[in-house]
Design a protein around this motif. Structure first.
Motif, PDB file in Angstrom:
ATOM      1  N   ASP A 197      -3.319   4.818   5.026  1.00  0.00           N
ATOM      2  CA  ASP A 197      -4.123   5.674   5.905  1.00  0.00           C
ATOM      3  C   ASP A 197      -5.615   5.504   5.602  1.00  0.00           C
ATOM      4  O   ASP A 197      -6.431   5.395   6.514  1.00  0.00           O
ATOM      5  CB  ASP A 197      -3.722   7.144   5.733  1.00  0.00           C
ATOM      6  N   HIS A 198      -5.934   5.492   4.321  1.00  0.00           N
ATOM      7  CA  HIS A 198      -7.335   5.329   3.916  1.00  0.00           C
ATOM      8  C   HIS A 198      -7.888   3.980   4.395  1.00  0.00           C
ATOM      9  O   HIS A 198      -9.012   3.901   4.897  1.00  0.00           O
ATOM     10  CB  HIS A 198      -7.454   5.445   2.390  1.00  0.00           C
ATOM     11  N   GLU A 199      -7.105   2.926   4.263  1.00  0.00           N
ATOM     12  CA  GLU A 199      -7.544   1.585   4.684  1.00  0.00           C
ATOM     13  C   GLU A 199      -7.742   1.522   6.195  1.00  0.00           C
ATOM     14  O   GLU A 199      -8.712   0.927   6.677  1.00  0.00           O
ATOM     15  CB  GLU A 199      -6.527   0.528   4.236  1.00  0.00           C
ATOM     16  N   ALA A 219      -0.750   6.888   1.556  1.00  0.00           N
ATOM     17  CA  ALA A 219      -2.124   7.422   1.501  1.00  0.00           C
ATOM     18  C   ALA A 219      -3.143   6.284   1.503  1.00  0.00           C
ATOM     19  O   ALA A 219      -4.179   6.367   2.179  1.00  0.00           O
ATOM     20  CB  ALA A 219      -2.299   8.291   0.256  1.00  0.00           C
ATOM     21  N   GLN A 220      -2.830   5.217   0.755  1.00  0.00           N
ATOM     22  CA  GLN A 220      -3.741   4.068   0.728  1.00  0.00           C
ATOM     23  C   GLN A 220      -3.797   3.383   2.092  1.00  0.00           C
ATOM     24  O   GLN A 220      -4.858   2.945   2.533  1.00  0.00           O
ATOM     25  CB  GLN A 220      -3.291   3.066  -0.334  1.00  0.00           C
ATOM     26  N   VAL A 246      -8.534   4.036   8.170  1.00  0.00           N
ATOM     27  CA  VAL A 246      -9.753   4.805   8.476  1.00  0.00           C
ATOM     28  C   VAL A 246     -10.984   3.981   8.117  1.00  0.00           C
ATOM     29  O   VAL A 246     -11.950   3.913   8.882  1.00  0.00           O
ATOM     30  CB  VAL A 246      -9.734   6.161   7.727  1.00  0.00           C
ATOM     31  N   ARG A 247     -10.964   3.329   6.949  1.00  0.00           N
ATOM     32  CA  ARG A 247     -12.111   2.522   6.518  1.00  0.00           C
ATOM     33  C   ARG A 247     -12.371   1.385   7.494  1.00  0.00           C
ATOM     34  O   ARG A 247     -13.501   1.142   7.897  1.00  0.00           O
ATOM     35  CB  ARG A 247     -11.868   1.960   5.110  1.00  0.00           C
ATOM     36  N   TYR A 273       0.848  -1.196   0.000  1.00  0.00           N
ATOM     37  CA  TYR A 273       0.000   0.000   0.000  1.00  0.00           C
ATOM     38  C   TYR A 273       0.876   1.236   0.000  1.00  0.00           C
ATOM     39  O   TYR A 273       1.949   1.254   0.606  1.00  0.00           O
ATOM     40  CB  TYR A 273      -0.875   0.044   1.260  1.00  0.00           C
TER      41      TYR A 273
END
Length: 168
Positions: free
Chosen positions: A22-24, A19-20, A26-27, A16
């Motif tokens: 961090d996004h994962e 940014a990916q 959070v999701r 990852y």
């Protein structure tokens, strides 16, 4: 759970981008929060149903008792007619073994049958309108009963049980 959730560094090692990752994270946190909230709301809903079911049964028994005690007594508003319509509504909607008069009307008059009980299929507009009309009628009928008790001059003395059960 939090122990099973990978860290940001572990996600980056899996390929990852930062940014990916961090996004994962959070999701996954959002999913966990929603799952915890959903479980609590299902528990609250179940507890409310467990409380309301016996209360509804007691109120129904009291309504039948009050009608049997006061049905021949004079009253200046038609509370006995109100009782008969309420009883018809109860028997119309009662579901015994997956069958009810309501369901039969939907099947024959509205020409609609759900594929299964667990189906997420949206019923056609004619069925939704029929459901809306029946709910509005039941709500309006109970409001009419309350209105009749409000304007009644004699029922509270001549038929006190029926008068009280309509208010409840």
């Amino acid at each position: 759970s939090r122990a099973d959730r990978p860290t940001r560094d572990q996600l980056i090692q899996l390929g990852y981008s930062p940014a990916q990752a961090d996004h994962e994270l959070v999701r996954r946190n959002e999913v966990e929060v929603i799952e915890n909230s959903f479980t609590r709301w299902v528990l609250v809903f179940g507890c409310i149903i467990c409380l309301l079911l016996p209360v509804s049964l007691v109120l129904f028994v009291y309504l039948v008792y009050s009608f049997s005690a006061d049905h021949e007594k004079e009253c200046d508003v038609p509370l006995t007619a109100w009782f008969y319509v309420v009883m018809f509504n109860v028997f119309y909607h009662i579901n015994l073994g997956g069958k009810s008069i309501h369901r039969q009307v939907i099947r024959t008059v509205c020409r609609y049958e759900a594929v299964s009980e667990q189906s997420t299929e949206t019923p056609p507009p004619r069925v939704r309108i029929y459901h809306l009309l029946t709910m509005l009628f039941v709500f309006a009928w109970h409001c009419i009963g309350l209105h009749w008790t409000r304007i009644s001059r004699t029922c509270s003395w001549t038929a006190p049980h029926l008068y009280g059960s309509v208010i409840l």
